[in-house]
Every structure is written in C-alpha cells, then in structure tokens.
Design a protein around this motif. Structure first.
Motif, mmCIF file in Angstrom:
data_model
loop_
_atom_site.group_PDB
_atom_site.id
_atom_site.type_symbol
_atom_site.label_atom_id
_atom_site.label_comp_id
_atom_site.label_asym_id
_atom_site.label_seq_id
_atom_site.Cartn_x
_atom_site.Cartn_y
_atom_site.Cartn_z
ATOM 1 N N ALA A 47 0.892 -1.166 0.000
ATOM 2 C CA ALA A 47 0.000 0.000 0.000
ATOM 3 C C ALA A 47 0.925 1.209 0.000
ATOM 4 C CB ALA A 47 -0.891 -0.004 1.242
ATOM 5 N N THR A 48 0.462 2.336 -0.546
ATOM 6 C CA THR A 48 1.331 3.515 -0.598
ATOM 7 C C THR A 48 0.585 4.770 -0.163
ATOM 8 O OG1 THR A 48 0.807 3.953 -2.921
ATOM 9 C CG2 THR A 48 2.762 2.626 -2.476
ATOM 10 N N THR A 67 -2.422 10.992 -1.291
ATOM 11 C CA THR A 67 -3.241 9.881 -1.766
ATOM 12 C C THR A 67 -2.796 8.599 -1.093
ATOM 13 O OG1 THR A 67 -3.491 10.974 -3.907
ATOM 14 C CG2 THR A 67 -3.981 8.612 -3.820
ATOM 15 N N THR A 69 -3.204 4.585 -1.347
ATOM 16 C CA THR A 69 -3.622 3.541 -2.286
ATOM 17 C C THR A 69 -3.499 2.189 -1.603
ATOM 18 O OG1 THR A 69 -2.827 4.874 -4.141
ATOM 19 C CG2 THR A 69 -3.232 2.533 -4.570
ATOM 20 N N ASP A 72 -5.061 -1.208 -5.037
ATOM 21 C CA ASP A 72 -5.214 -0.422 -6.264
ATOM 22 C C ASP A 72 -6.387 0.559 -6.211
ATOM 23 O OD1 ASP A 72 -2.948 -1.364 -7.505
ATOM 24 O OD2 ASP A 72 -4.002 -2.797 -8.790
ATOM 25 N N ILE A 73 -6.877 0.856 -5.023
ATOM 26 C CA ILE A 73 -7.923 1.858 -4.836
ATOM 27 C C ILE A 73 -7.248 3.085 -4.229
ATOM 28 C CG2 ILE A 73 -10.084 2.454 -3.672
ATOM 29 C CD1 ILE A 73 -10.638 -0.638 -3.597
ATOM 30 N N ALA A 74 -7.232 4.180 -4.966
ATOM 31 C CA ALA A 74 -6.569 5.414 -4.534
ATOM 32 C C ALA A 74 -7.611 6.419 -4.067
ATOM 33 C CB ALA A 74 -5.745 5.992 -5.677
ATOM 34 N N TYR A 103 -11.928 0.873 0.759
ATOM 35 C CA TYR A 103 -10.838 0.115 0.139
ATOM 36 C C TYR A 103 -11.176 -1.375 -0.009
ATOM 37 C CZ TYR A 103 -8.079 4.292 0.967
ATOM 38 O OH TYR A 103 -7.606 5.585 0.955
#
Length: 129
Positions: A47-48, A67, A69, A72-74, A103
């Motif tokens: 996750a980022t 943001t 993420t 892959d949901i930002a 998420y």
C-alpha cells in the motif's frame, strides 16, 4: 520523506507499506487480515501514501495532503503529523483514519460486527543522508 521544515511547500513524501507485515496479538487474525477478503497481500503486496503538498499548521505541526492507495484503490487523505529535528535526526509522528469499506477491506463483515473506521498511525525516526 524529503522535507525542510523551513520550506514545507517543497516537501515530498512517499511511504510504501508491506501489507503482509500486519501484526496482531492473535496470529489467526493476522493471517485473516492478509487474506483475500481483507488486504489480499498475495495480489496487492504493498500500500502507498504519496504527497507533494505539505502545509504547516503550527510550530512543528503539518498536514500532508496526499493519496492513500490500498488494493489499487486510490483515495485522498490528509495526514496530520508533527516533526522534530535534532541535528541529523528527525522524528515524525502522526496519523489519520480511513473507512475500510472504501478500500474493500473486510467487505463481507458489516459495521455492526466490526467498526468501519480504522485508525492509521505512525512513529518514525530518520537520519539525514
């Protein structure tokens, strides 16, 4: 994190979190959290959080507008934090909250069984390089 407290507007932050590193006092729950219906670490190993807009909110306090993420949901997130610099060492602490359903984390568990709001917190120490 690349930040000069005297010029927070020039800062950038990128944090990568290993989703398989979840730790709890309950080993079975830890395995559940990394599974398909939760963080799905097999398909989404990281996750980022990224930000290139840091705003001073007071003496040693900041908001990182960025943001988050996960899977892959930002989604946008404001991450309030404090920063103390002593010589070549910086200490940052902060946190925020997120809605796990945003998420698709534990989507099969309703909020009557498990709270939908998740606290995110960090406490890190960095050395100037």
């Amino acid at each position: 994190m690349n930040m000069d407290p005297a010029a927070p507007e020039t800062a950038t932050i990128k944090v990568t979190i290993d989703t398989g590193s979840v730790a709890t006092d309950d080993g079975q729950m830890g395995q559940t959290l990394t599974g398909y219906a939760w963080l799905n670490s097999g398909s989404f190993p990281t996750a980022t959080f990224t930000s290139d807009e840091i705003v001073s909110t007071g003496e040693g306090t900041y908001d990182a507008l960025g943001t988050l993420t996960i899977k892959d949901i930002a989604m946008p997130m404001t991450l309030p934090f404090t920063l103390k610099v002593d010589g070549d060492t910086a200490k940052a602490q902060g946190g925020s909250t997120l809605e796990r359903q945003d998420y698709k984390i534990g989507s099969d568990v309703d909020e009557e069984t498990l709270d939908g709001t998740v606290k995110v917190a960090f406490d890190l120490v960095a050395k100037k390089s």
